[in-house]
Design a protein around this motif. Sequence first.
Motif, PDB file in Angstrom:
ATOM      1  N   ALA A  22      -1.346   3.055  -4.138  1.00 28.64           N
ATOM      2  CA  ALA A  22      -0.833   2.108  -3.141  1.00 28.64           C
ATOM      3  C   ALA A  22      -0.542   2.825  -1.823  1.00 28.64           C
ATOM      4  O   ALA A  22      -0.836   2.310  -0.736  1.00 28.64           O
ATOM      5  CB  ALA A  22       0.426   1.420  -3.663  1.00 28.64           C
ATOM      6  N   LEU A  23       0.012   4.021  -1.910  1.00 28.55           N
ATOM      7  CA  LEU A  23       0.294   4.806  -0.710  1.00 28.55           C
ATOM      8  C   LEU A  23      -1.012   5.198  -0.009  1.00 28.55           C
ATOM      9  O   LEU A  23      -1.122   5.101   1.215  1.00 28.55           O
ATOM     10  CB  LEU A  23       1.108   6.049  -1.074  1.00 28.55           C
ATOM     11  N   MET A  24      -2.009   5.593  -0.788  1.00 26.02           N
ATOM     12  CA  MET A  24      -3.304   5.944  -0.212  1.00 26.02           C
ATOM     13  C   MET A  24      -3.926   4.741   0.490  1.00 26.02           C
ATOM     14  O   MET A  24      -4.509   4.878   1.570  1.00 26.02           O
ATOM     15  CB  MET A  24      -4.235   6.481  -1.298  1.00 26.02           C
ATOM     16  N   ASP A  25      -3.785   3.564  -0.091  1.00 22.60           N
ATOM     17  CA  ASP A  25      -4.307   2.352   0.539  1.00 22.60           C
ATOM     18  C   ASP A  25      -3.599   2.089   1.865  1.00 22.60           C
ATOM     19  O   ASP A  25      -4.230   1.757   2.866  1.00 22.60           O
ATOM     20  CB  ASP A  25      -4.146   1.158  -0.406  1.00 22.60           C
ATOM     21  N   GLN A  26      -2.287   2.247   1.879  1.00 20.65           N
ATOM     22  CA  GLN A  26      -1.512   2.052   3.109  1.00 20.65           C
ATOM     23  C   GLN A  26      -1.968   3.027   4.193  1.00 20.65           C
ATOM     24  O   GLN A  26      -2.157   2.647   5.347  1.00 20.65           O
ATOM     25  CB  GLN A  26      -0.026   2.250   2.817  1.00 20.65           C
ATOM     26  N   ILE A  27      -2.169   4.275   3.838  1.00 23.07           N
ATOM     27  CA  ILE A  27      -2.608   5.289   4.795  1.00 23.07           C
ATOM     28  C   ILE A  27      -4.013   4.968   5.288  1.00 23.07           C
ATOM     29  O   ILE A  27      -4.322   5.120   6.468  1.00 23.07           O
ATOM     30  CB  ILE A  27      -2.541   6.689   4.154  1.00 23.07           C
ATOM     31  N   ASN A  28      -4.873   4.515   4.382  1.00 24.60           N
ATOM     32  CA  ASN A  28      -6.255   4.179   4.732  1.00 24.60           C
ATOM     33  C   ASN A  28      -6.332   3.084   5.795  1.00 24.60           C
ATOM     34  O   ASN A  28      -7.287   3.037   6.567  1.00 24.60           O
ATOM     35  CB  ASN A  28      -7.027   3.765   3.481  1.00 24.60           C
ATOM     36  N   GLN A  29      -5.338   2.236   5.866  1.00 22.79           N
ATOM     37  CA  GLN A  29      -5.314   1.180   6.878  1.00 22.79           C
ATOM     38  C   GLN A  29      -5.230   1.772   8.284  1.00 22.79           C
ATOM     39  O   GLN A  29      -5.783   1.218   9.231  1.00 22.79           O
ATOM     40  CB  GLN A  29      -4.131   0.223   6.651  1.00 22.79           C
ATOM     41  N   LEU A  39      -7.445  17.915  -6.767  1.00 21.19           N
ATOM     42  CA  LEU A  39      -6.866  19.250  -6.815  1.00 21.19           C
ATOM     43  C   LEU A  39      -5.925  19.235  -8.005  1.00 21.19           C
ATOM     44  O   LEU A  39      -4.866  18.578  -7.950  1.00 21.19           O
ATOM     45  CB  LEU A  39      -6.122  19.576  -5.518  1.00 21.19           C
ATOM     46  N   ARG A  40      -6.353  19.891  -9.064  1.00 25.34           N
ATOM     47  CA  ARG A  40      -5.655  19.768 -10.357  1.00 25.34           C
ATOM     48  C   ARG A  40      -5.657  18.286 -10.728  1.00 25.34           C
ATOM     49  O   ARG A  40      -6.712  17.697 -10.830  1.00 25.34           O
ATOM     50  CB  ARG A  40      -4.252  20.355 -10.299  1.00 25.34           C
ATOM     51  N   ASP A  41      -4.472  17.707 -10.893  1.00 26.17           N
ATOM     52  CA  ASP A  41      -4.389  16.282 -11.232  1.00 26.17           C
ATOM     53  C   ASP A  41      -4.009  15.421 -10.033  1.00 26.17           C
ATOM     54  O   ASP A  41      -3.645  14.262 -10.201  1.00 26.17           O
ATOM     55  CB  ASP A  41      -3.352  16.062 -12.345  1.00 26.17           C
ATOM     56  N   PHE A  42      -4.082  15.986  -8.832  1.00 28.82           N
ATOM     57  CA  PHE A  42      -3.666  15.261  -7.646  1.00 28.82           C
ATOM     58  C   PHE A  42      -4.866  14.864  -6.787  1.00 28.82           C
ATOM     59  O   PHE A  42      -5.718  15.699  -6.482  1.00 28.82           O
ATOM     60  CB  PHE A  42      -2.712  16.117  -6.802  1.00 28.82           C
ATOM     61  N   PRO A  43      -4.900  13.613  -6.353  1.00 27.32           N
ATOM     62  CA  PRO A  43      -5.972  13.206  -5.441  1.00 27.32           C
ATOM     63  C   PRO A  43      -5.668  13.682  -4.023  1.00 27.32           C
ATOM     64  O   PRO A  43      -4.538  13.580  -3.545  1.00 27.32           O
ATOM     65  CB  PRO A  43      -5.921  11.673  -5.522  1.00 27.32           C
ATOM     66  N   ILE A  44      -6.672  14.241  -3.388  1.00 25.52           N
ATOM     67  CA  ILE A  44      -6.560  14.698  -2.005  1.00 25.52           C
ATOM     68  C   ILE A  44      -7.548  13.874  -1.189  1.00 25.52           C
ATOM     69  O   ILE A  44      -8.738  13.837  -1.502  1.00 25.52           O
ATOM     70  CB  ILE A  44      -6.900  16.201  -1.870  1.00 25.52           C
ATOM     71  N   CYS A  45      -7.068  13.224  -0.158  1.00 20.85           N
ATOM     72  CA  CYS A  45      -7.911  12.376   0.674  1.00 20.85           C
ATOM     73  C   CYS A  45      -8.483  13.192   1.830  1.00 20.85           C
ATOM     74  O   CYS A  45      -7.793  14.021   2.408  1.00 20.85           O
ATOM     75  CB  CYS A  45      -7.101  11.221   1.260  1.00 20.85           C
ATOM     76  N   VAL A  46      -9.730  12.909   2.133  1.00 26.85           N
ATOM     77  CA  VAL A  46     -10.359  13.495   3.313  1.00 26.85           C
ATOM     78  C   VAL A  46     -10.705  12.326   4.221  1.00 26.85           C
ATOM     79  O   VAL A  46     -11.510  11.461   3.862  1.00 26.85           O
ATOM     80  CB  VAL A  46     -11.616  14.307   2.961  1.00 26.85           C
ATOM     81  N   ALA A  47     -10.038  12.271   5.361  1.00 23.71           N
ATOM     82  CA  ALA A  47     -10.247  11.176   6.302  1.00 23.71           C
ATOM     83  C   ALA A  47     -11.581  11.344   7.010  1.00 23.71           C
ATOM     84  O   ALA A  47     -12.154  12.433   7.053  1.00 23.71           O
ATOM     85  CB  ALA A  47      -9.105  11.123   7.314  1.00 23.71           C
ATOM     86  N   LYS A  48     -12.051  10.264   7.591  1.00 20.06           N
ATOM     87  CA  LYS A  48     -13.316  10.307   8.330  1.00 20.06           C
ATOM     88  C   LYS A  48     -13.268  11.289   9.485  1.00 20.06           C
ATOM     89  O   LYS A  48     -14.287  11.849   9.859  1.00 20.06           O
ATOM     90  CB  LYS A  48     -13.692   8.905   8.815  1.00 20.06           C
ATOM     91  N   ASP A  49     -12.073  11.519  10.041  1.00 20.93           N
ATOM     92  CA  ASP A  49     -11.952  12.485  11.143  1.00 20.93           C
ATOM     93  C   ASP A  49     -11.778  13.924  10.654  1.00 20.93           C
ATOM     94  O   ASP A  49     -11.586  14.835  11.436  1.00 20.93           O
ATOM     95  CB  ASP A  49     -10.815  12.095  12.085  1.00 20.93           C
ATOM     96  N   SER A  88      -2.145  16.717   6.507  1.00 17.58           N
ATOM     97  CA  SER A  88      -0.980  15.830   6.552  1.00 17.58           C
ATOM     98  C   SER A  88      -0.502  15.590   5.129  1.00 17.58           C
ATOM     99  O   SER A  88      -1.300  15.232   4.255  1.00 17.58           O
ATOM    100  CB  SER A  88      -1.346  14.497   7.213  1.00 17.58           C
ATOM    101  N   ILE A  89       0.781  15.810   4.890  1.00 16.33           N
ATOM    102  CA  ILE A  89       1.400  15.498   3.604  1.00 16.33           C
ATOM    103  C   ILE A  89       2.172  14.205   3.812  1.00 16.33           C
ATOM    104  O   ILE A  89       3.060  14.138   4.663  1.00 16.33           O
ATOM    105  CB  ILE A  89       2.367  16.615   3.141  1.00 16.33           C
ATOM    106  N   ASP A  90       1.812  13.173   3.062  1.00 17.30           N
ATOM    107  CA  ASP A  90       2.418  11.849   3.211  1.00 17.30           C
ATOM    108  C   ASP A  90       3.080  11.463   1.891  1.00 17.30           C
ATOM    109  O   ASP A  90       2.401  11.296   0.875  1.00 17.30           O
ATOM    110  CB  ASP A  90       1.350  10.817   3.588  1.00 17.30           C
ATOM    111  N   LEU A  91       4.390  11.332   1.911  1.00 21.87           N
ATOM    112  CA  LEU A  91       5.155  11.071   0.693  1.00 21.87           C
ATOM    113  C   LEU A  91       5.867   9.731   0.762  1.00 21.87           C
ATOM    114  O   LEU A  91       6.310   9.306   1.831  1.00 21.87           O
ATOM    115  CB  LEU A  91       6.201  12.165   0.482  1.00 21.87           C
TER     116      LEU A  91
END
Length: 120
Positions: A22-29, A39-49, A88-91
Amino acid sequence: MKAAAERSTTEADALFCVYTAALMDQINQKTPMARIVMLRDFPICVAKDGTIIVALQWDYAAWTPGAASFTDEVQKIARKSGQSAHISIDLSGQVSPRLREELEKRGITLQDRLLPGPLK
């Protein structure tokens, strides 16, 4: 979702995955994503930029040896991207003052309290 299904062994794991998604979706907006790497069990997002975004559902995050190691690994991903990718670390929750200080020293942007949670 596949990783969440394969690696979630408790209800807490499943909730972590749902809220992180849900947080990733919010950031994707605001910052469109190009892909997700694990990365291990954590998803790491790579933005288009090219920005590397670590989006995690975490009520409270502190600077620990584990956090230091994880940060080093995220920085390696950024270096491997072939460009000097911004991180960017987004929590969802809040962070300790020491965690904020350590990330800022490394040039990492930190955003916290992105989703409502139990801590005010």
